[in-house]
Design an enzyme around this catalytic site. Structure first.
Site, PDB file in Angstrom:
ATOM      1  N   GLN A 210       0.715  -1.144  -0.013  1.00  0.00           N
ATOM      2  CA  GLN A 210      -0.109  -0.113   0.124  1.00  0.00           C
ATOM      3  C   GLN A 210       0.895   1.395  -0.119  1.00  0.00           C
ATOM      4  O   GLN A 210       0.288   2.329  -0.199  1.00  0.00           O
ATOM      5  CB  GLN A 210      -0.859   0.060   1.139  1.00  0.00           C
ATOM      6  N   GLU A 245       0.838  -1.729   4.662  1.00  0.00           N
ATOM      7  CA  GLU A 245       1.438  -0.360   4.724  1.00  0.00           C
ATOM      8  C   GLU A 245       2.936  -0.528   5.162  1.00  0.00           C
ATOM      9  O   GLU A 245       3.611  -0.182   4.315  1.00  0.00           O
ATOM     10  CB  GLU A 245       0.421   0.396   5.592  1.00  0.00           C
ATOM     11  N   ARG A 323      -4.892   7.815  16.332  1.00  0.00           N
ATOM     12  CA  ARG A 323      -6.486   7.766  15.734  1.00  0.00           C
ATOM     13  C   ARG A 323      -7.301   7.219  16.814  1.00  0.00           C
ATOM     14  O   ARG A 323      -8.400   7.393  17.010  1.00  0.00           O
ATOM     15  CB  ARG A 323      -6.313   6.995  14.756  1.00  0.00           C
ATOM     16  N   ARG A 355      -7.400  -1.362   8.790  1.00  0.00           N
ATOM     17  CA  ARG A 355      -8.687  -0.685   8.686  1.00  0.00           C
ATOM     18  C   ARG A 355      -9.586   0.120   9.910  1.00  0.00           C
ATOM     19  O   ARG A 355      -9.916  -0.555  10.916  1.00  0.00           O
ATOM     20  CB  ARG A 355     -10.029  -1.789   8.116  1.00  0.00           C
ATOM     21  N   GLU A 725     -12.895   2.831   5.488  1.00  0.00           N
ATOM     22  CA  GLU A 725     -13.016   2.410   7.019  1.00  0.00           C
ATOM     23  C   GLU A 725     -14.085   2.820   7.662  1.00  0.00           C
ATOM     24  O   GLU A 725     -14.287   1.625   8.593  1.00  0.00           O
ATOM     25  CB  GLU A 725     -11.518   3.154   7.551  1.00  0.00           C
TER      26      GLU A 725
HETATM   27  N1  MTE Z   1     -11.550  -2.778   0.381  1.00  0.00           N
HETATM   28  C1  MTE Z   1     -10.937  -3.988  -0.078  1.00  0.00           C
HETATM   29  N2  MTE Z   1     -11.860  -4.379  -0.974  1.00  0.00           N
HETATM   30  N3  MTE Z   1      -9.763  -4.270   0.084  1.00  0.00           N
HETATM   31  C2  MTE Z   1      -8.746  -3.591   0.934  1.00  0.00           C
HETATM   32  O1  MTE Z   1      -7.820  -4.075   1.140  1.00  0.00           O
HETATM   33  N4  MTE Z   1      -8.791  -1.768   2.720  1.00  0.00           N
HETATM   34  C3  MTE Z   1      -9.163  -0.718   3.267  1.00  0.00           C
HETATM   35  C4  MTE Z   1     -10.608  -0.003   2.766  1.00  0.00           C
HETATM   36  N5  MTE Z   1     -11.160  -1.032   2.008  1.00  0.00           N
HETATM   37  C5  MTE Z   1      -9.321  -2.447   1.675  1.00  0.00           C
HETATM   38  C6  MTE Z   1     -10.674  -2.136   1.368  1.00  0.00           C
HETATM   39  C7  MTE Z   1      -8.474   0.230   3.898  1.00  0.00           C
HETATM   40  S1  MTE Z   1      -7.837  -0.298   5.421  1.00  0.00           S
HETATM   41  C8  MTE Z   1      -8.496   1.340   3.608  1.00  0.00           C
HETATM   42  S2  MTE Z   1      -7.350   2.710   4.320  1.00  0.00           S
HETATM   43  C9  MTE Z   1      -8.940   1.848   2.325  1.00  0.00           C
HETATM   44  O2  MTE Z   1      -9.745   0.669   1.818  1.00  0.00           O
HETATM   45  C10 MTE Z   1      -8.007   2.325   1.407  1.00  0.00           C
HETATM   46  O3  MTE Z   1      -8.282   2.606   0.114  1.00  0.00           O
HETATM   47  P1  MTE Z   1      -9.050   4.184   0.038  1.00  0.00           P
HETATM   48  O4  MTE Z   1      -8.332   4.976   0.666  1.00  0.00           O
HETATM   49  O5  MTE Z   1      -8.982   4.249  -1.624  1.00  0.00           O
HETATM   50  O6  MTE Z   1     -10.499   4.028   0.263  1.00  0.00           O
HETATM   51 MO1  MOS Z   2      -6.222   1.451   6.044  1.00  0.00          MO
HETATM   52  S1  MOS Z   2      -5.669   0.856   7.897  1.00  0.00           S
HETATM   53  O1  MOS Z   2      -5.572   3.179   6.534  1.00  0.00           O
HETATM   54  O2  MOS Z   2      -4.678   0.935   5.363  1.00  0.00           O
END
Ligand code: MTE
Ligand code: MOS
Length: 773
Positions: A210, A245, A323, A355, A725
């Protein structure tokens, strides 16, 4: 689903605020989507397997690799000695080794990596490496670390007002605590990297990360190179959820060191057991509070301690604890407040982003405390929540940001009506009055989630857009795709700017060679940041094209419109490809970068005050559950969600994020249990022992509505809001509903202790406790 709103403008762009399939949906289904493990390997590539610590804490005294090297097909065994630069992959603070040197600090701590011609040989050889060590006393549990004040960093404190005298004066003073476990990310694709050496010591790393820039930075440091010698690329991950990450660096770093030593491409893909044993998880917490309340359940003062199980190293714990602290208010106003975050060190995997980044644990403290107040004072939990909501004149958070545009009070009324809450409450109570064995529970919980990275400097993004002479568009930005739909949303933004159909835009693999110095795709900010950067890049090109079109049409530039794959001025028009070709002939650049920095935000880390968040995303859920009081088994019966995504860029993708996030949260709070034995070994390292929710756990009635007509008041990309999240937190309503069902067995005023995950075993124990009350 309610229809998404379109912000008022003369001609609303057609590519955004509409459902579009995920750009890889079909390829995900057919198996044609390429993940790193699917990539054809270059000639001579080697496969890696890890040698890890069998001790939770020990001093290493020797390592013998002779038997492994003697196995045919083995090329090298990499140890810390092979690292050219500092042996350090600390994400925030230095001192976190890539491969252990003299100390190992958890069972699973990587010590060495075997490089062999195939995976099987690498694994067999890894088993032949012998490691000698002198065991040291470990700290194996969070309680032990709390009692011994075994901290990785000094505590963080958020303070506003005078909590101590106000607590002393309060008519009721309650103390309570709740424990919440960690959670494995359980991405379908485990951690993987393929490092390919090039000329001049260059290194290309395909990394399931990530955070490509951090992998680039740390690989360069490990190899003693400048950052410009290292390129990190990722087209997609099979899920990240925060686990890729900081921790992707471990796998990428080992692969890169091995590639440097052997001079060959090196691939490391962790199998599921190794992934779970080696990599960090969501932080478990012990959440405790002292709260002063009035007779109606109104909060007067709060003193809370959030103790995080960080595992063996700091990793991203400062972000997680910040957070947690900045979300320990959730939707509620604390007139006087002290929040203390503890960074507890245990000899376990290094816990990391997951998340919500600690936010869910912080909000759980708030919800548990509100439930506690309601039960002890014999008040309706819903009324206690409503009474303590932020509102006019009671709108300052524990970090001194004023809550603006708070949507929950109005959303609450909408959801109470759409879920028929009052009738549900009456039917649950009637059911419980008639049934001694099966019990139902009902609960409502809100989420208010601050959007932006807590660290202001991370809130920036870049993009690179090219228009080719055939009118097709190539899109690149710093965000990574992990299934969440970032690429399709940003492509929609670019299509909207150019007035093109979505299929004219090709999202391309994230690479540090195209967009440099990026932030991780995290904190739900992927679309807010990269969508805006891509919009800026596309608008720059569109402005140049518009100028040329104005010259060709002999019309003022204000008259030029980009729509339906064409460019218009009154009744004159050209196709988009014709204009692109005409611009090229006229030597007008059809390529641009774009850059975005989030406005308005600031945060002082010495006082923990400021405006860390540009805006808040809101949501509410009502959950109804049934439990069997003789076995502890349970089922979600019905879930109603109302969630705020501003003006949704893509309602289907957003709804998918809400559904997926909610179910993942339900898994965390009710079934995913991490168990370490007395030696500190994780015993739940495969799906045979670690239970994640599946399609069968989705409630039979599962209604997800997007808040209608609710464009973001802040100037985000097409007035949308982040979604990744926040919805996970709505699963707290399931945990609260389980507590409600258990409490129905005991007299009013009794509060169940039901830690999370609320597994059937714990529910059964809580039922027995309730019956004795
Ligand atoms: N959705 C899917 N399908 N797979 C993932 O790994 N990660 C989550 C969320 N949704 C995730 C997901 C997390 S931890 C975050 S921070 C956000 O997606 C990151 O993507 P965005 O900032 O584009 O929403
Ligand atoms: Mo989401 S825990 O901020 O990758």
């Amino acid at each position: 689903m309610t229809s998404p709103s379109v912000p008022s403008s003369a001609s609303p762009p057609s590519a955004v605020h509409v459902t579009a399939a995920h750009d890889s949906a079909l390829k995900h289904t057919t198996g044609e989507a390429l993940y790193i493990d699917d990539m054809p390997l270059p000639r001579g590539a080697l496969h890696l397997a890890l040698v890890t610590s069998p001790w939770a804490h020990a001093r290493l005294t020797g390592i013998d690799v002779r038997a492994a090297l003697a196995l045919p097909g083995v090329f090298a065994v990499i140890t810390a000695k092979d690292i050219i630069g500092p042996n350090d992959i600390g994400a925030i603070v230095p001192g976190e080794v890539l491969l252990a040197e003299d100390l190992v600090e958890y069972v699973g701590h990587p010590i060495a990596a075997v490089c062999a011609r195939d995976e099987d040989t690498a694994r067999r050889a890894a088993a032949l490496v012998t490691v000698e060590g002198e065991p040291l006393p470990p700290v194996l549990a969070l309680d032990e670390a709390i009692a011994a004040e075994h901290h990785l960093l000094p505590p963080s404190v958020f303070l506003r007002g005078n909590p101590d005298p106000e607590l002393a004066r309060a008519p009721h003073r309650l103390t309570g605590s709740v424990r919440v476990g960690g959670q494995d990310h359980f991405y379908l694709e485990t951690q993987v990297a393929l490092a390919i050496p090039g000329e001049d010591q260059d290194m290309l790393v395909h990394s399931g990360t990530q955070h490509p820039t951090e992998v680039q930075h740390l690989v360069a440091r490990l190899l003693g190179l400048d950052m410009n010698a290292v390129t990190v690329e990722i087209r997609r991950m099979g899920g990240g959820f925060g686990g890729k990450e900081s921790q992707a660096t471990l796998v990428a770093g080992i692969a890169a060191v091995a590639a440097r030593v052997t001079g060959r491409p090196c691939k490391l893909r962790l199998d599921r057991d190794t992934d779970m044993e080696v990599t960090g998880k969501r932080h478990g917490f012990l959440l405790s509070w002292e709260v002063g309340v009035d007779d109606e359940g109104g909060i007067l003062a709060v003193d809370m301690t959030l103790a995080a199980d960080c595992g063996w190293s700091v990793d991203l714990s400062p972000g997680v604890v910040s957070r947690a602290l900045s979300h320990a208010d959730n939707a509620y106003y604390y007139p006087h407040v002290r929040l203390t975050g503890l960074y507890c060190k245990t000899n376990r995997q290094s816990n990391t982003a997951f998340r919500g980044f600690g936010g869910p644990q912080g909000m759980m403290a708030a919800e548990a405390m509100l439930d506690h107040i309601a039960r002890v004072l014999r008040l309706d939990p819903l009324e206690v929540r409503r009474r303590n909501f932020y509102g006019p004149g009671r709108d300052i958070t524990p970090y001194h940001q004023t809550v603006e545009h708070f949507r929950l009070p109005a959303m609450l009324e909408t959801l109470l009506a759409s879920s028929d809450y009052a009738a549900l409450r009456a039917s649950v109570d009637a059911f419980n009055a008639a049934n001694p064995t099966l019990r139902k529970g009902l609960a409502l919980s809100p989420v208010k989630f601050g959007v932006s990275f807590n660290k202001p400097e991370m809130n920036q993004a870049g993009a690179l857009v090219h228009v080719y002479t055939d009118g097709s568009v190539s899109l690149n930005h710093g965000g990574t795709e992990m299934g969440q739909g970032l690429f399709v949303k940003v492509a929609q933004v670019v299509a909207a700017v150019f007035g093109l159909d979505l299929d004219r835009i090709k999202p391309t693999a994230t690479t540090t060679g195209k967009v440099p110095n990026t932030s991780p795709t995290a904190a739900s900010s992927g679309t807010d940041l990269n969508g805006m950067a891509a919009k800026v890049a596309a608008e720059t090109i569109r402005a140049r094209m518009a100028d040329h079109a104005a010259a060709l049409f002999e019309e003022p530039v204000e008259a030029i419109r980009f729509e339906s794959n064409r460019v218009f001025a009154g009744n004159k028009s050209l196709s988009f490809p014709e204009l692109a070709e005409a611009c090229h002939v006229e030597r007008i650049s059809l390529s641009s970068t774009g850059f975005y920095r989030t406005p308005k935000i600031h945060f002082d880390r010495t006082t923990n005050t400021g405006r860390p968040f540009l805006y808040f995303a809101h949501g509410l859920a009502v959950s109804e559950v049934a439990i069997d009081t003789l076995t502890g088994e349970w089922k979600p019966l019905r879930v109603d969600i109302l969630h705020d995504v501003g003006a949704s860029l893509n309602p289907a993708v957003d709804k998918g994020q809400i559904e997926g996030g909610f179910i993942q949260g339900m898994g965390w709070l009710t079934m995913e249990e991490l168990v370490w034995d007395g030696e500190g070994r994780l015993r739940t390292h495969a799906p045979s022992t670690y239970k994640i929710p599946t399609a069968r756990d989705v409630p039979a009635v599962f209604t997800v509505d997007l808040l209608a007509d609710a464009p973001n008041e802040e100037a985000t990309v097409f007035r949308s809001k982040a979604v990744g999240e926040p919805p996970l937190v709505l699963a707290l309503s399931v945990w609260l509903a389980l507590r409600d069902a258990v409490a129905s067995l005991a007299p009013a005023g009794w509060e169940p202790t039901l830690a999370a995950p609320a597994t059937p075993e714990k529910i059964l124990m809580a039922c027995e406790e309730a019956r004795r009350a």
